[in-house]
Write a protein that holds these residues in place. Structure first.
Motif, PDB file in Angstrom:
ATOM      1  N   ASN A  54       0.801  -1.216   0.000  1.00 22.22           N
ATOM      2  CA  ASN A  54       0.000   0.000   0.000  1.00 22.22           C
ATOM      3  C   ASN A  54       0.838   1.273   0.000  1.00 22.22           C
ATOM      4  O   ASN A  54       0.301   2.370   0.010  1.00 22.22           O
ATOM      5  N   ILE A  55       2.163   1.132   0.038  1.00 21.52           N
ATOM      6  CA  ILE A  55       3.018   2.297   0.133  1.00 21.52           C
ATOM      7  C   ILE A  55       3.090   2.988  -1.225  1.00 21.52           C
ATOM      8  O   ILE A  55       3.360   2.360  -2.239  1.00 21.52           O
ATOM      9  N   LYS A  56       2.863   4.282  -1.227  1.00 23.78           N
ATOM     10  CA  LYS A  56       2.979   5.050  -2.466  1.00 23.78           C
ATOM     11  C   LYS A  56       4.455   5.333  -2.699  1.00 23.78           C
ATOM     12  O   LYS A  56       5.093   6.043  -1.926  1.00 23.78           O
ATOM     13  N   ASP A  57       5.018   4.753  -3.734  1.00 24.94           N
ATOM     14  CA  ASP A  57       6.449   4.891  -3.959  1.00 24.94           C
ATOM     15  C   ASP A  57       6.780   5.418  -5.353  1.00 24.94           C
ATOM     16  O   ASP A  57       7.941   5.441  -5.751  1.00 24.94           O
ATOM     17  N   ARG A  58       5.751   5.854  -6.077  1.00 23.94           N
ATOM     18  CA  ARG A  58       5.973   6.466  -7.380  1.00 23.94           C
ATOM     19  C   ARG A  58       5.193   7.770  -7.454  1.00 23.94           C
ATOM     20  O   ARG A  58       4.003   7.800  -7.153  1.00 23.94           O
ATOM     21  N   PHE A  59       5.872   8.835  -7.872  1.00 23.48           N
ATOM     22  CA  PHE A  59       5.262  10.163  -7.895  1.00 23.48           C
ATOM     23  C   PHE A  59       5.504  10.816  -9.251  1.00 23.48           C
ATOM     24  O   PHE A  59       6.614  10.771  -9.787  1.00 23.48           O
ATOM     25  N   SER A  60       4.470  11.423  -9.787  1.00 19.18           N
ATOM     26  CA  SER A  60       4.639  12.255 -10.974  1.00 19.18           C
ATOM     27  C   SER A  60       5.195  13.605 -10.542  1.00 19.18           C
ATOM     28  O   SER A  60       5.215  13.935  -9.342  1.00 19.18           O
ATOM     29  N   ILE A  61       5.614  14.420 -11.491  1.00 16.71           N
ATOM     30  CA  ILE A  61       6.131  15.740 -11.131  1.00 16.71           C
ATOM     31  C   ILE A  61       5.007  16.610 -10.563  1.00 16.71           C
ATOM     32  O   ILE A  61       5.237  17.468  -9.707  1.00 16.71           O
ATOM     33  N   LYS A  62       3.773  16.362 -10.993  1.00 15.17           N
ATOM     34  CA  LYS A  62       2.631  17.087 -10.425  1.00 15.17           C
ATOM     35  C   LYS A  62       2.395  16.672  -8.973  1.00 15.17           C
ATOM     36  O   LYS A  62       2.043  17.488  -8.119  1.00 15.17           O
ATOM     37  N   ASP A  63       2.581  15.381  -8.679  1.00 11.55           N
ATOM     38  CA  ASP A  63       2.501  14.917  -7.290  1.00 11.55           C
ATOM     39  C   ASP A  63       3.502  15.680  -6.429  1.00 11.55           C
ATOM     40  O   ASP A  63       3.180  16.147  -5.333  1.00 11.55           O
ATOM     41  N   LEU A  64       4.736  15.782  -6.918  1.00 11.43           N
ATOM     42  CA  LEU A  64       5.770  16.477  -6.152  1.00 11.43           C
ATOM     43  C   LEU A  64       5.395  17.941  -5.944  1.00 11.43           C
ATOM     44  O   LEU A  64       5.634  18.510  -4.877  1.00 11.43           O
TER      45      LEU A  64
END
Length: 303
Positions: A3-13
């Motif tokens: 369940n760990i969120k380990d991928r982020f888009s640049i918009k997420d950042l």
């Protein structure tokens, strides 16, 4: 299942750190501060380590370090430098970043470690006002932009709720009442966001008043029974999503007609749904507060 969120888009950042995507790209290309990865279909993404590094870089930048200088610092030494600055200056910003990491990684140990560190320097009230409220505001925006899931929001809210309950219990164990005034706290039908109301309950008790916390989804008619037990009552409610704006004035009018027939009974309300209402429309014995802190100041005036 992980369940760990380990991928982020640049918009997420951008949403998580407040740093514009354009700025992130400049830092990445000009200073090699981040190293984006790619999926099997060649889509760029950033891992949890990149997110954590960006939080630390932003923190140093906000505390006077130029990006060109940060870029020369070894990656493994950046967190230590952040901790050193946090102990001397802006501990609030550092703590909020730590709580975000705790939430994203479902890391209870990091939450407790961060909280205990704060509790050595600050009162619980200061932690709630200066850190938890800004944190929860940010989390609400992150949820709205699909940067985090409801599971993340519930995780961090549950841990904060624990701390409110623990602090409230400490007050109740040694409380004496200063007056006959009684506060009755409740949420209207289908309203389940009780964390703010729980902290108001904490503050009412801390100021020496009797408080009866009824909790979520209470019909107005159920409140009539309280008037058989107490004469001087202030009802308090927090409107986060209910009543809906088109029903808000009708709700307050109904409350006024059923509950506020005597001068020693009042109704204090707050929450974002009140943004839809003009205060001039409020019934005589209904008072709206813009923030929890404003309500707390009223308790201090009457203390």
């Amino acid at each position: 299942m992980n369940n760990i969120k380990d991928r982020f888009s640049i918009k997420d950042l951008e949403h998580l750190t407040g740093i514009k995507a354009h700025t992130i790209r400049i830092w990445e290309k000009r200073y090699n501060l981040l190293e984006p990865k790619r999926t099997e279909t060649n889509i760029r993404y950033y891992d949890l380590a990149s997110f954590q590094k960006l939080l630390n870089v932003s923190y140093l930048n906000n505390n006077g370090y130029k990006i060109s200088k940060i870029a020369t610092i070894e990656t493994q030494k950046i967190p230590q430098l952040v901790r050193e600055i946090a102990t001397e200056t802006n501990i609030e910003s550092h703590a909020i970043n730590a709580f975000k990491l705790s939430m994203l990684n479902f890391d209870q140990a990091l939450f407790y470690k961060t909280y205990e560190s704060l509790n050595k320097e600050m009162t619980f009230e200061d932690i709630f006002f200066n850190i938890f409220i800004p944190l929860l505001t940010e989390i609400g925006l992150l949820w709205q932009t699909d940067t985090i899931t409801p599971a993340h929001e519930h995780f961090i809210s549950s841990l904060i709720r624990q701390k409110v309950l623990i602090s409230t219990e400490k007050i109740q164990s040694k409380q004496t009442f200063k007056s006959e005034k009684t506060f009755v706290l409740y949420l209207p039908d289908n309203e389940i966001h009780e964390l703010g109301l729980m902290f108001i309950n904490h503050e009412i008790l801390r100021h020496g008043y009797r408080s009866i916390f009824l909790g979520q989804s209470i019909p107005i008619t159920s409140l009539l029974e309280l008037k058989n037990y107490y004469e001087d009552i202030i009802f308090v409610s927090y409107f986060t999503i209910k009543p809906e704006k088109e029903n808000l004035l009708n709700y307050l009018t109904e409350f006024d007609d059923l509950i506020l027939k005597t001068s020693n009974t009042k109704f204090w309300v707050l929450g974002r749904m009140l943004n839809e209402l003009d205060n001039d429309q409020l019934p005589k014995n209904v008072r709206a507060f813009s923030t929890i802190k404003a309500l707390t100041k009223e308790l201090e005036i009457n203390a």
